[in-house]
Design an enzyme around this catalytic site. Sequence first.
Site, PDB file in Angstrom:
ATOM      1  N   HIS A 152       0.858  -1.176   0.000  1.00 44.26           N
ATOM      2  CA  HIS A 152       0.000   0.000   0.000  1.00 44.26           C
ATOM      3  C   HIS A 152       0.902   1.236   0.000  1.00 44.26           C
ATOM      4  O   HIS A 152       1.957   1.241   0.651  1.00 44.26           O
ATOM      5  CB  HIS A 152      -0.874   0.040   1.249  1.00 44.26           C
ATOM      6  CG  HIS A 152      -1.860  -1.068   1.360  1.00 44.26           C
ATOM      7  ND1 HIS A 152      -2.933  -1.010   2.226  1.00 44.26           N
ATOM      8  CD2 HIS A 152      -1.955  -2.265   0.737  1.00 44.26           C
ATOM      9  CE1 HIS A 152      -3.645  -2.110   2.125  1.00 44.26           C
ATOM     10  NE2 HIS A 152      -3.060  -2.905   1.235  1.00 44.26           N
ATOM     11  N   GLU A 165       0.619   4.105   1.506  1.00 42.17           N
ATOM     12  CA  GLU A 165       0.798   4.690   2.841  1.00 42.17           C
ATOM     13  C   GLU A 165       1.813   3.892   3.652  1.00 42.17           C
ATOM     14  O   GLU A 165       2.649   4.469   4.362  1.00 42.17           O
ATOM     15  CB  GLU A 165      -0.540   4.722   3.600  1.00 42.17           C
ATOM     16  CG  GLU A 165      -1.652   5.453   2.887  1.00 42.17           C
ATOM     17  CD  GLU A 165      -2.506   4.555   2.009  1.00 42.17           C
ATOM     18  OE1 GLU A 165      -3.623   4.985   1.668  1.00 42.17           O
ATOM     19  OE2 GLU A 165      -2.072   3.427   1.659  1.00 42.17           O
ATOM     20  N   CYS A 206      -5.917   2.294   5.739  1.00 45.94           N
ATOM     21  CA  CYS A 206      -6.471   1.108   6.381  1.00 45.94           C
ATOM     22  C   CYS A 206      -5.793   0.916   7.743  1.00 45.94           C
ATOM     23  O   CYS A 206      -4.799   1.572   8.054  1.00 45.94           O
ATOM     24  CB  CYS A 206      -6.261  -0.107   5.481  1.00 45.94           C
ATOM     25  SG  CYS A 206      -4.541  -0.687   5.425  1.00 45.94           S
ATOM     26  N   CYS A 263      -1.979   0.357   7.537  1.00 50.02           N
ATOM     27  CA  CYS A 263      -1.243   1.571   7.194  1.00 50.02           C
ATOM     28  C   CYS A 263      -1.297   2.593   8.325  1.00 50.02           C
ATOM     29  O   CYS A 263      -0.309   3.268   8.607  1.00 50.02           O
ATOM     30  CB  CYS A 263      -1.780   2.167   5.906  1.00 50.02           C
ATOM     31  SG  CYS A 263      -1.497   1.089   4.478  1.00 50.02           S
TER      32      CYS A 263
END
Length: 152
Positions: A53, A55, A83, A86
């Site tokens: 991801h 992030e 999420c 993250c």
Amino acid sequence: MATDESYVRQAIELAESAVEGGNTPFGSLLVVDDELVRTAENTTLTDDDISAHPEFKLARWAASELEPSERAACTMYTSTEPCPMCASAIVYAGLGRVVYSVTGDSLAELRGDGVIEIPCEEVVDRADGETTVEGPVLEDDGLAVHDAYFSP
């Protein structure tokens, strides 16, 4: 001096670029003292890596490359609310602020599944983190990218 909206627009553009590269629509960037220091796109599909991801990648980079004071002064702009994975990485990295476009709830409503609906701010609060979480910003713009990708 760039505004939160202009940086969020850049994050949304990174999400569009992620789709063009064969991935899901997520993009993020880091800004310290109004200077863009790093960008990232989602690469979970092309890297075959569930942790890729943007992030998470930026939080890891910041933790290893920036001084604690820089991380505290850092803002992460992201196309979608981080999420829980993250958000935890953001707390551990000690990033000062997160600004997102699309809420996790809005993404879950659009997708129907595959979203863990624990708000970023709740993860930060429960971890006794100091990260300020702000959003949504330009949510309709961010949702348009998700809608184009996830809607049949």
